[in-house]
Design a protein around this motif. Structure first.
Motif, short mmCIF file in Angstrom:
data_model
loop_
_atom_site.label_atom_id
_atom_site.label_comp_id
_atom_site.label_asym_id
_atom_site.label_seq_id
_atom_site.Cartn_x
_atom_site.Cartn_y
_atom_site.Cartn_z
N GLU A 161 32.80 46.06 48.92
CA GLU A 161 32.75 45.17 50.08
C GLU A 161 33.65 43.96 49.92
O GLU A 161 34.34 43.57 50.87
N VAL A 162 33.65 43.34 48.73
CA VAL A 162 34.32 42.03 48.59
C VAL A 162 35.67 42.10 47.89
O VAL A 162 36.49 41.20 48.04
N ASP A 163 35.92 43.18 47.11
CA ASP A 163 37.16 43.23 46.32
C ASP A 163 37.44 44.66 45.85
O ASP A 163 37.36 44.97 44.66
N PRO A 164 37.80 45.55 46.76
CA PRO A 164 38.02 46.96 46.38
C PRO A 164 39.08 47.14 45.30
O PRO A 164 39.00 48.09 44.52
N ASP A 165 40.04 46.21 45.23
CA ASP A 165 41.10 46.35 44.24
C ASP A 165 40.58 46.23 42.80
O ASP A 165 41.25 46.65 41.85
N ALA A 166 39.41 45.62 42.65
CA ALA A 166 38.84 45.46 41.30
C ALA A 166 37.97 46.64 40.88
O ALA A 166 37.53 46.70 39.72
N LEU A 167 37.74 47.58 41.77
CA LEU A 167 36.88 48.73 41.46
C LEU A 167 37.35 49.55 40.25
O LEU A 167 36.51 50.04 39.49
N PRO A 168 38.67 49.73 40.05
CA PRO A 168 39.09 50.51 38.87
C PRO A 168 38.57 49.96 37.55
O PRO A 168 38.40 50.72 36.59
N LEU A 169 38.31 48.66 37.46
CA LEU A 169 37.75 48.10 36.23
C LEU A 169 36.37 48.68 35.96
O LEU A 169 36.05 49.09 34.84
N VAL A 170 35.54 48.71 36.99
CA VAL A 170 34.19 49.29 36.84
C VAL A 170 34.29 50.79 36.55
O VAL A 170 33.57 51.31 35.70
N ASP A 171 35.16 51.46 37.27
CA ASP A 171 35.31 52.91 37.07
C ASP A 171 35.70 53.22 35.62
O ASP A 171 35.17 54.18 35.02
N THR A 172 36.59 52.44 35.07
CA THR A 172 37.01 52.66 33.68
C THR A 172 35.84 52.51 32.72
O THR A 172 35.64 53.34 31.81
N VAL A 173 35.06 51.46 32.91
CA VAL A 173 33.91 51.23 32.03
C VAL A 173 32.91 52.37 32.14
O VAL A 173 32.40 52.88 31.13
N GLN A 202 36.65 52.20 22.17
CA GLN A 202 35.74 51.08 21.97
C GLN A 202 36.39 49.77 22.41
O GLN A 202 35.78 48.96 23.11
N ASN A 203 37.64 49.59 22.02
CA ASN A 203 38.34 48.37 22.39
C ASN A 203 38.61 48.30 23.89
O ASN A 203 38.55 47.22 24.49
N GLU A 204 38.93 49.43 24.49
CA GLU A 204 39.18 49.44 25.94
C GLU A 204 37.91 49.09 26.71
O GLU A 204 37.96 48.36 27.71
N LEU A 205 36.77 49.58 26.23
CA LEU A 205 35.49 49.25 26.88
C LEU A 205 35.26 47.74 26.85
O LEU A 205 34.96 47.13 27.89
N THR A 206 35.42 47.13 25.71
CA THR A 206 35.20 45.69 25.58
C THR A 206 36.20 44.89 26.39
O THR A 206 35.84 43.94 27.11
N ALA A 207 37.47 45.28 26.32
CA ALA A 207 38.51 44.53 27.02
C ALA A 207 38.35 44.62 28.54
O ALA A 207 38.54 43.64 29.26
N THR A 208 37.98 45.80 29.03
CA THR A 208 37.84 45.97 30.47
C THR A 208 36.66 45.18 31.01
O THR A 208 36.74 44.57 32.09
N LEU A 209 35.57 45.17 30.27
CA LEU A 209 34.42 44.38 30.69
C LEU A 209 34.76 42.89 30.69
O LEU A 209 34.36 42.15 31.60
N ALA A 210 35.52 42.45 29.70
CA ALA A 210 35.93 41.04 29.66
C ALA A 210 36.79 40.69 30.86
O ALA A 210 36.63 39.62 31.48
N ARG A 211 37.72 41.57 31.21
CA ARG A 211 38.58 41.33 32.38
C ARG A 211 37.75 41.26 33.66
O ARG A 211 37.99 40.41 34.53
#
Length: 434
Positions: A161-173, A202-211
């Motif tokens: 609803e508020v920021d579809p462009d950020a959805l790939p971050l959640v999808d990756t996690v 493991q590192n990608e999981l942590t980095a993506t959540l931080a972003r």
């Protein structure tokens, strides 16, 4: 020269003088015998009610009775517990009367299967029949640190609803999480499963959540303009839950492998404590919270567990004591029986452990349980104010231990808890389904 009384006899005499015998554990019975709790609680905004072991029916009934007293006689309006922050929102709507009585398993599988079914049905009935309704609030990581989806799937809906462009971050996690979390039922199984990932994942999981979290914080005004402050605050807290959970994967695995950092498990504890503050900050002025969690979570000082070696945890209660001072009270729940349900590690089980009765050795001298037994209260329900327990000539409290599941925890009791409610019997909760 007169013979000085032993520490054991001093404690026994003190407990005889300062303990109140309660009449029942039945939460529907009159509450007058609990009036002694009013002075212990005072004007505190947060009162924690513990348990010395999970999955004990008597502890659940005692909590219900104390909860009813605090709601009806002291004006508490929120019941929070060691339950997922994100998962609690639909459950709160259910206990407020939404849906049908038989919908609990649909609304919350965790509540239905992890021993909270009777408590939730009682809370729903209380809200329907009492003039002192209670909201329900969750404080914990998703599935006690065993999952990511319960926190992040609602965030994905929000971002659409508020920021579809950020959805790939959640999808990756979620994609990474699905590679190792399938079949996990708690942090006890998730941590070793996480260790099976490659270092890059493991590192990608942590980095993506931080972003993801940094983006939410950076563009808060934009998100609020497209939704509301309340919805944004909930979404951010859910992402924070996922970040803390990711940290706990590594911390839990390190502890099991003998490589844990001192107090590393405190990452979950600070999330629990900050969730209490979050709910107070987002509630109407004057809100008071009753909090249910294990004695080790509500404990006001740091402690070490024998199996871990060294400092294990800075518990939620210690953080709450720092946040709220005298506005925080902790009531431990203990028992004087010779057995208790114990959780034994079992990586073949979905939740990471099996539950079986453990026989207990006599309580150690100086412990709460030993003092109650020596005072002749082993067969009674009692409530004791611990704030002024006796000390030795050097000012050290004589009361220096408490049972932790089937083990003993050495700790300064009057610094850790304000009061203790003791029950004489222990019955395994038969509603637990694992």
């Amino acid at each position: 020269m007169p013979v000085q009384p032993s520490s054991r006899s001093v404690l026994a005499d003190w407990f005889r003088e300062h303990s109140t015998t309660l009449t029942t554990l039945d939460p529907q019975q009159p509450l007058d015998d609990l009036e002694v709790l009013r002075e212990i609680v005072g004007d505190a905004r947060v009162v924690a009610v513990g348990e010395g072991a999970h999955f004990v029916e008597e502890f659940s009934r005692a909590r219900q009775r104390v909860l009813r007293f605090l709601a009806e006689r002291c004006g508490f309006t929120v019941f929070a517990m060691e339950f997922g922050f994100s998962e609690a929102f639909p459950l709160d709507r259910w206990v407020q009367g939404e849906g049908d009585d038989g919908d609990l398993a649909k609304v919350s599988r965790a509540a239905a299967e992890w021993g909270a079914a009777d408590l939730m049905h009682w809370l729903r009935d209380h809200n329907r029949t009492s003039g002192h309704a209670l909201r329900f609030a969750g404080l914990d990581l998703p599935e006690a640190g065993g999952a990511l989806r319960p926190a992040l799937e609602p965030v994905a809906e929000y971002l659409r609803e508020v920021d579809p462009d950020a959805l790939p971050l959640v999808d990756t996690v979620l994609e990474i999480g699905d590679r190792f979390l399938e079949g996990c039922g708690s942090g006890a199984t998730a941590a070793p499963a996480w260790a099976g990932l490659g270092t890059a994942e493991q590192n990608e999981l942590t980095a993506t959540l931080a972003r993801l979290l940094l983006r939410l914080r950076a563009v808060e005004p934009l998100y609020v303009s497209r939704s509301s402050q309340s919805r944004f605050d909930i979404a951010k807290r859910r992402v924070e839950a996922a970040c803390h959970t990711d940290y706990m994967f590594q911390a839990g695995n390190a502890l099991m492998s003998g490589r844990g950092l001192a107090a590393d498990l405190s990452v979950r504890e600070i999330y629990l404590a900050e969730s209490v503050r979050w709910h107070l900050d987002h509630a109407r002025p004057g809100t008071r919270i009753v909090l249910a969690a294990h004695n080790n979570h509500i404990h006001k000082t740091a402690f070490s567990l024998d199996f871990a070696g060294g400092l294990t945890t800075l518990p939620m209660g210690q953080h709450l004591q720092r946040m709220f001072g005298e506005d925080y009270r902790a009531v431990a729940l203990v028992h004087t029986a010779d057995h208790v349900p114990e959780m034994y590690p079992d990586q073949s089980a979905a939740v990471g452990f099996t539950l079986a009765e453990a026989h207990l050795e006599p309580a150690e001298p100086g412990s709460v349980e030993a003092a109650l037994t020596d005072a002749g209260f082993a067969d009674r329900i009692t409530l004791t104010d611990l704030r002024h327990t006796p000390r030795d000539a050097q000012g050290v409290p004589l009361l220096n231990g408490i049972r932790f599941q089937s083990s003993h925890l050495s700790t300064s009791i009057p610094e850790a808890f304000d009061a203790v409610l003791a029950v004489p019997t222990v019955t395994r909760d038969r509603t637990v389904r694992f």
